[in-house]
Scaffold this active site. Structure first.
Site, short mmCIF file in Angstrom:
data_model
loop_
_atom_site.label_atom_id
_atom_site.label_comp_id
_atom_site.label_asym_id
_atom_site.label_seq_id
_atom_site.Cartn_x
_atom_site.Cartn_y
_atom_site.Cartn_z
N THR A 181 43.58 38.30 32.21
CA THR A 181 43.98 38.03 30.98
C THR A 181 44.21 39.10 30.18
O THR A 181 45.38 39.12 29.63
CB THR A 181 43.02 37.03 30.45
N ASP A 228 41.12 29.04 37.56
CA ASP A 228 41.22 30.03 36.82
C ASP A 228 42.70 30.07 36.37
O ASP A 228 43.59 30.23 37.03
CB ASP A 228 40.81 31.53 37.30
N ILE A 250 44.37 31.82 34.05
CA ILE A 250 45.12 33.37 33.95
C ILE A 250 43.84 34.20 34.50
O ILE A 250 43.00 34.33 33.53
CB ILE A 250 45.46 33.52 32.63
N ASP A 251 44.05 34.60 35.90
CA ASP A 251 43.01 35.59 35.94
C ASP A 251 43.78 36.79 35.80
O ASP A 251 44.74 37.29 36.38
CB ASP A 251 42.59 35.59 37.72
N GLU A 302 37.41 27.77 34.06
CA GLU A 302 37.03 28.97 33.17
C GLU A 302 36.78 28.56 31.71
O GLU A 302 35.69 28.84 31.03
CB GLU A 302 37.95 30.31 33.27
N ASP A 311 37.21 32.88 39.67
CA ASP A 311 37.74 34.08 40.06
C ASP A 311 37.82 34.14 41.59
O ASP A 311 38.86 34.97 42.28
CB ASP A 311 37.14 35.42 39.78
#
Length: 266
Positions: A91, A86, A88-89, A72, A212
């Site tokens: 955030t 990803d 940190i999905d 990302e 994601d």
């Protein structure tokens, strides 16, 4: 790629996601160290996003130098063998000290997801799947709810700033009108996992990016979910709509979302 090479990648990423989880959780528990910035309206960024992605990129590139990596934060180009990350999905949740966030790592071979691993360290949950081998949470087999009554269903409808808000609100209205309970928790990857383990009956979003869903769609499909053909066209590079649901509700969810599903992920 041989089965042994896929197995090596699977066990390697399990080790890496454990290290990445400890790193992310350390940042999460020191909220004043996050260095929160905004990439755009409601598009959050923290120091942890970059640190976790850099760690995973470096390790994956060292272990599997012929594989491509897309993240990302750092981007990347797809190839026949590609990791999609990803770091940190969720955030916004992470930055606000909400535990509903995760690290998502998917591996695609010739455009098809083969490995999916999602770690939610603040929730002490680890979701894993390999194509054709089922899905687990914390080592236990998981499966979709199997519910078939929309009037008893709980569905999550994700929101994206890339879609006009009127379109999103119309979808939410159709969900409520059909009789479903509608929620939004702020992490698409975990929303899909919650379909996989039966906590909800569906997850849909009118536009979402590949990082994601690259891991989650395989996990959900292996848990018995119906999913849409997300990776069709330019899905990896530009994103697509996503629908993931327990199969008995597929027709009604297609009517609510306008997204066509299929039984197996391609």
């Amino acid at each position: 790629m041989t089965p042994a090479e896929l197995e090596l990648r699977y066990y390697a990423v399990l080790g890496l996601v454990g290290e990445a989880s400890r790193m992310a959780l350390d940042y999460f528990n020191r909220n004043d160290s996050l260095g929160v910035t905004m990439k755009g309206a409601q598009d959050w960024l923290t120091i942890a996003d970059g640190a976790v992605e850099s760690f995973l990129r470096e390790r994956l590139s060292t272990l599997f130098p012929t594989d491509a990596v897309i993240g990302e934060e750092g981007g990347g180009e797809a190839s026949d063998a590609v990791w999609i990350i990803d770091p940190i999905d969720g955030t916004a949740n992470f930055a606000r000290n909400d535990r509903n966030w995760c690290i998502s790592i998917g591996f695609l071979l010739n455009g098809r997801p083969e490995i999916g691993v999602i770690a939610a360290p603040a929730l002490e949950e680890l979701y894993c799947a390999r194509r054709g081998q089922g899905a687990t949470m914390n080592g236990q087999t998981i499966a979709v709810s199997g519910g078939g009554e929309i009037g008893r269903a709980c569905i999550e409808l994700g929101w994206s700033t890339r879609i006009p808000v009127q379109n999103y609100l119309a979808m939410v209205e159709r969900g409520y009108t059909a009789g479903a309970a509608v929620r939004r928790a702020g992490s698409g990857a975990l929303g899909i996992c919650h379909v996989a383990n039966g906590r909800t009956d569906a997850y849909a979003e009118l536009h979402i990016n590949a990082w994601d869903v690259a891991a989650g769609l395989l996990i959900a499909s292996e848990a018995g979910a119906a999913v849409n053909d997300f990776f069709a066209g330019d899905g990896i590079s530009t994103g697509n709509p996503v629908l993931c649901c327990t199969p008995a509700l597929a027709a009604e969810l297609e009517a609510i979302t306008g997204i066509v599903s299929q039984r197996d992920i391609r």
